[in-house]
Structure formats: structure tokens, C-alpha cells
Design an enzyme around this catalytic site. Sequence first.
Site, PDB file in Angstrom:
ATOM      1  N   TYR A 144       0.846  -1.191   0.000  1.00  0.00           N
ATOM      2  CA  TYR A 144       0.000   0.000   0.000  1.00  0.00           C
ATOM      3  C   TYR A 144       0.876   1.234   0.000  1.00  0.00           C
ATOM      4  O   TYR A 144       1.842   1.319   0.768  1.00  0.00           O
ATOM      5  CB  TYR A 144      -0.901   0.006   1.247  1.00  0.00           C
ATOM      6  N   ASP A 239       9.215   2.989  -0.034  1.00  0.00           N
ATOM      7  CA  ASP A 239       8.157   3.642   0.708  1.00  0.00           C
ATOM      8  C   ASP A 239       8.348   3.277   2.179  1.00  0.00           C
ATOM      9  O   ASP A 239       7.980   2.185   2.615  1.00  0.00           O
ATOM     10  CB  ASP A 239       6.792   3.196   0.186  1.00  0.00           C
ATOM     11  N   LYS A 267       3.793   9.156   8.807  1.00  0.00           N
ATOM     12  CA  LYS A 267       3.559   8.597  10.137  1.00  0.00           C
ATOM     13  C   LYS A 267       4.536   9.165  11.192  1.00  0.00           C
ATOM     14  O   LYS A 267       4.351  10.286  11.622  1.00  0.00           O
ATOM     15  CB  LYS A 267       3.536   7.073  10.058  1.00  0.00           C
TER      16      LYS A 267
HETATM   17  C1  LIG Z   1       0.160   4.698   5.744  1.00  0.00           C
HETATM   18  C2  LIG Z   1       0.944   4.457   4.523  1.00  0.00           C
HETATM   19  C3  LIG Z   1       0.860   5.311   3.407  1.00  0.00           C
HETATM   20  C4  LIG Z   1      -0.146   6.422   3.311  1.00  0.00           C
HETATM   21  O1  LIG Z   1       0.061   7.417   4.242  1.00  0.00           O
HETATM   22  P1  LIG Z   1      -1.157   8.405   4.611  1.00  0.00           P
HETATM   23  O2  LIG Z   1      -0.550   9.397   5.544  1.00  0.00           O
HETATM   24  O3  LIG Z   1      -2.213   7.546   5.211  1.00  0.00           O
HETATM   25  O4  LIG Z   1      -1.608   9.033   3.337  1.00  0.00           O
HETATM   26  C5  LIG Z   1       1.721   5.096   2.350  1.00  0.00           C
HETATM   27  N1  LIG Z   1       2.612   4.090   2.377  1.00  0.00           N
HETATM   28  C6  LIG Z   1       2.719   3.242   3.418  1.00  0.00           C
HETATM   29  C7  LIG Z   1       3.744   2.173   3.402  1.00  0.00           C
HETATM   30  C8  LIG Z   1       1.873   3.402   4.515  1.00  0.00           C
HETATM   31  O5  LIG Z   1       1.959   2.541   5.525  1.00  0.00           O
END
Ligand SMILES: *Cc1c(COP(=O)(O)O)cnc(C)c1O
Length: 430
Positions: A144, A239, A267
Site C-alpha cells: 500500500y 516507501d 507517520k
Molecule cells: C500509511 C501508509 C501510506 C499512506 O500514508 P497516509 O498518511 O495515510 O496518506 C503510504 N505508504 C505506506 C507504506 C503506509 O503505511
Amino acid sequence: MKRDSSKVLFDRAKQVIPGGVNSPVRAFRAVGGNPLFMSHARGAYLFDEDGNQFIDMINSWGPMILGHAHPVVEEAVKKALAGSPSFGAPTRREVEMAELICALVPSIEQVRMVNSGTEATMAAIRVARGYTGRDKIIKMEGCYHGHADSFLIAAGSGAMTFGVPDSPGVTKGVANDTLTVPFNNLTAVENTLKENEGQVAALILEPVVGNMGCVVPAEGYLQGLRKLCTQYGVVLIFDEVMTGFRLALGGAQELYGVKPDMTTLGKIVGGGLPVGAYGGKKEIMSCVSPAGPVYQAGTLSGNPLAMAAGMALLTYLKDHPEVYKNINNAGSRLATGLLAQAKAAGVKASVNQVGSMFTLFFTDVVVTDYDSAKKSDTVLFGKYFQRMLEQGIYLAPSQFEAMFISNTLGEKELDKILEASELSFKDLSN
Ligand SMILES: *Cc1c(COP(=O)(O)O)cnc(C)c1O
């Protein structure tokens, strides 16, 4: 357990918010029942609107790595608030934050602040496309990267939980530019690169996956991706929205010793406020406007409150390396303990853990990718989740999530979690 206030709020919410929540994974659809509405939190504990108390195993999906309402973060935000919550002009904090991120994350030479992880990954692939002059991207099934159109193809937890792997509203054109391969499979990546030679701008992945549950990169996998991307002139993007500042100060890239070309963060980097960031090699980042032609902007980007919170948290982590030892130990103890309990109760289970991230899958298959993750018994997970909740342990309401441990879990909390879990497994086997 009293749930009246949460029920009333959820009924009101459903009238005015789609599905009653502002993000689908909060809705409890995968585990049954109504979501609980939180009123406040301190340290390891969440308190809901009915006055129930829970040990928090989500920690806002990662940011509350020091637990809730940590005084260092609180003080920093108060101080920033007094100076005005936003200017729309450059500030000292943005410079300090950028310097801090460049110092902590091995591959980042320049960085741009944004307001969410979604924004970070969305911008990163635009920059990679601008830099290479190519259109296609490769992503891994089950990873994701936020909810930008390009990434809603085989997109992990949220989509998996609701059985909508591809979202309506994403155009065929966008979908065609996103190539997907299974995680942990270098041959699939190599074949895709060969078939699309000269067309792939970027390969993006979670170096340790959190969003199909925790999935660990096989030995040599990240190194292999690094080699292939260099060979085919593809921008390798880690990511690290979830893994950044969690698996180590420098994230998964520090832990595994592999340098991507670009990194996305979120985060933890915002200390609980809405923040994301993307960065990488100077040569690539100098394509970003106004230094270069790739446009990306944000009215509230680098927001003073958010920078203050993030910097306070990152600085604390930098000055207290023992935090990582503590949370990694807690991760090991829980992962080992839960697996042993499941086995003793005759429940099929396997566990994946890297430091303070782990998932207990309700399958005895070793989970290495999306297909193996999907073998999990989600109904059984739902029952386990409810038993844990009744005993005051707040887990992520989906099988396909990782648990995120905070530094506030002490002996008392770990014992409580393990006790509750043992009872829950026993109930399941009856
Ligand atoms: C949470 C998450 C996102 C998205 O971040 P948001 O602040 O919710 O838009 C993207 N990549 C990873 C790996 C994530 O865990």
C-alpha cells in the site's frame, strides 16, 4: 463492556460521513461490530467515549512510537502554537527538519515536506517520471502506498479487507501504467523490466511490508532490486512511511544496508500530526519545482506545528537509541509468545516480525507475499480480535495489518497482553 456512547456517535456519523469513518480501516467491517470512538490517550492506554480503557497496539498506525501524549512532543507543539499555526512563508523549523531527515536517513540528500504519506508517494513517482522521461511504474501486489490512483492496484490491507483490489474511479490509462509483480520474486521483476525496457520510471515497494500484514524481504531481495533498478535505469523508491524511524533511525534502508534512489516518509515523521516527506538523490530532487520543472506544492506543507511535533519526536529517538532495543525486545516477546499460544491451542498460525512490527497470521503457511497472506482465516482472526478487545487490548481491526509497538509497553502491559491472548486462543479452540 459498555459501548452505548460509541454506538450513538457511530449512528450519527453514518448520516454525515461515508460509512461513519474518515478512513476505511477504522470501520471494524473486517472484524464485525461497531468501531469504538476514542476520547483521549496517555502513554500505552486508549480511553473511549464510554470510559473503557485499552492497551493500544496500533499507536495511530505507527506515529505514537513513544506512546500517547509524550511530554516532549506536547511541549514542542504548544511552543509552536504560540508563534502562530501557519504562515505560508518559509520558517527556520523547515530548514532544521530537512537537515535532520538528511542526517538520519542514509539515502536522502534533499527532502520536500508534504502533508501525508499519500502525497509523498504521489509526488515521488511524478518526480521519477519527470526525471526519467518514462511513464510506467512497478509496484508489488499487496503493498500500500496511499490512495493516489496509480497505487490502487493490488493495494494491500484496506483493499484486501474489503475485497476491492482495484477501485472504481481509477482510469484504465492510469491502471495500464502500473505494472504489478509479487513481493519477494526477483525473476518477476526482471521479466517485467525486460518486457518494458526503456518504459519503466520507478519501482516502488515497502522494504518491509506492513500493509498485507508484516512481510519480510527474503535474503538478498532488496539488494537484487537495487541491482536490477541500476541496470535498467529505474528509480528505486523505498516507501518507508511505515518503516521509517521505526525499524531503525534510518529506516529499513539502514537495517538492510540498501540505498534506494528515493524514499517516502510519513507517520512517525510528523509525531502524530499530518505530515509526509519525500526525498532522495540531489540529482533527482533538483527536478522539483522551483529548482526544476516537476510541479509539486502545498499550502500547509512544512506547517510549524507539524514540524515542531515531528522534530521533537525524531530528536528524542536520535538521543535515546535504547528505545529501539526496548520496542524490538517487546516485539520479539509478543511475536514468540503469541505463536506459541496459538500452537498450544491448536490454532493454525505463523508469525512475521521485524523489530517492533509483527503480524500473527491465522494460517500455518509461511507468509512471503500477497497470495500466501490471503490464505489466512480472517473469520477466526475476527473472533480473536473481539476476545482481545473485550479484555482491553486494542488490536488493528484487520488480519492484514501489522501491530505497532510503542516504547510505553512495560512488563505490566506485556504480561496483560499475553494473558489476554492466551485466553483468547483457548476460547477459539473450544
Ligand atoms: C500509511 C501508509 C501510506 C499512506 O500514508 P497516509 O498518511 O495515510 O496518506 C503510504 N505508504 C505506506 C507504506 C503506509 O503505511
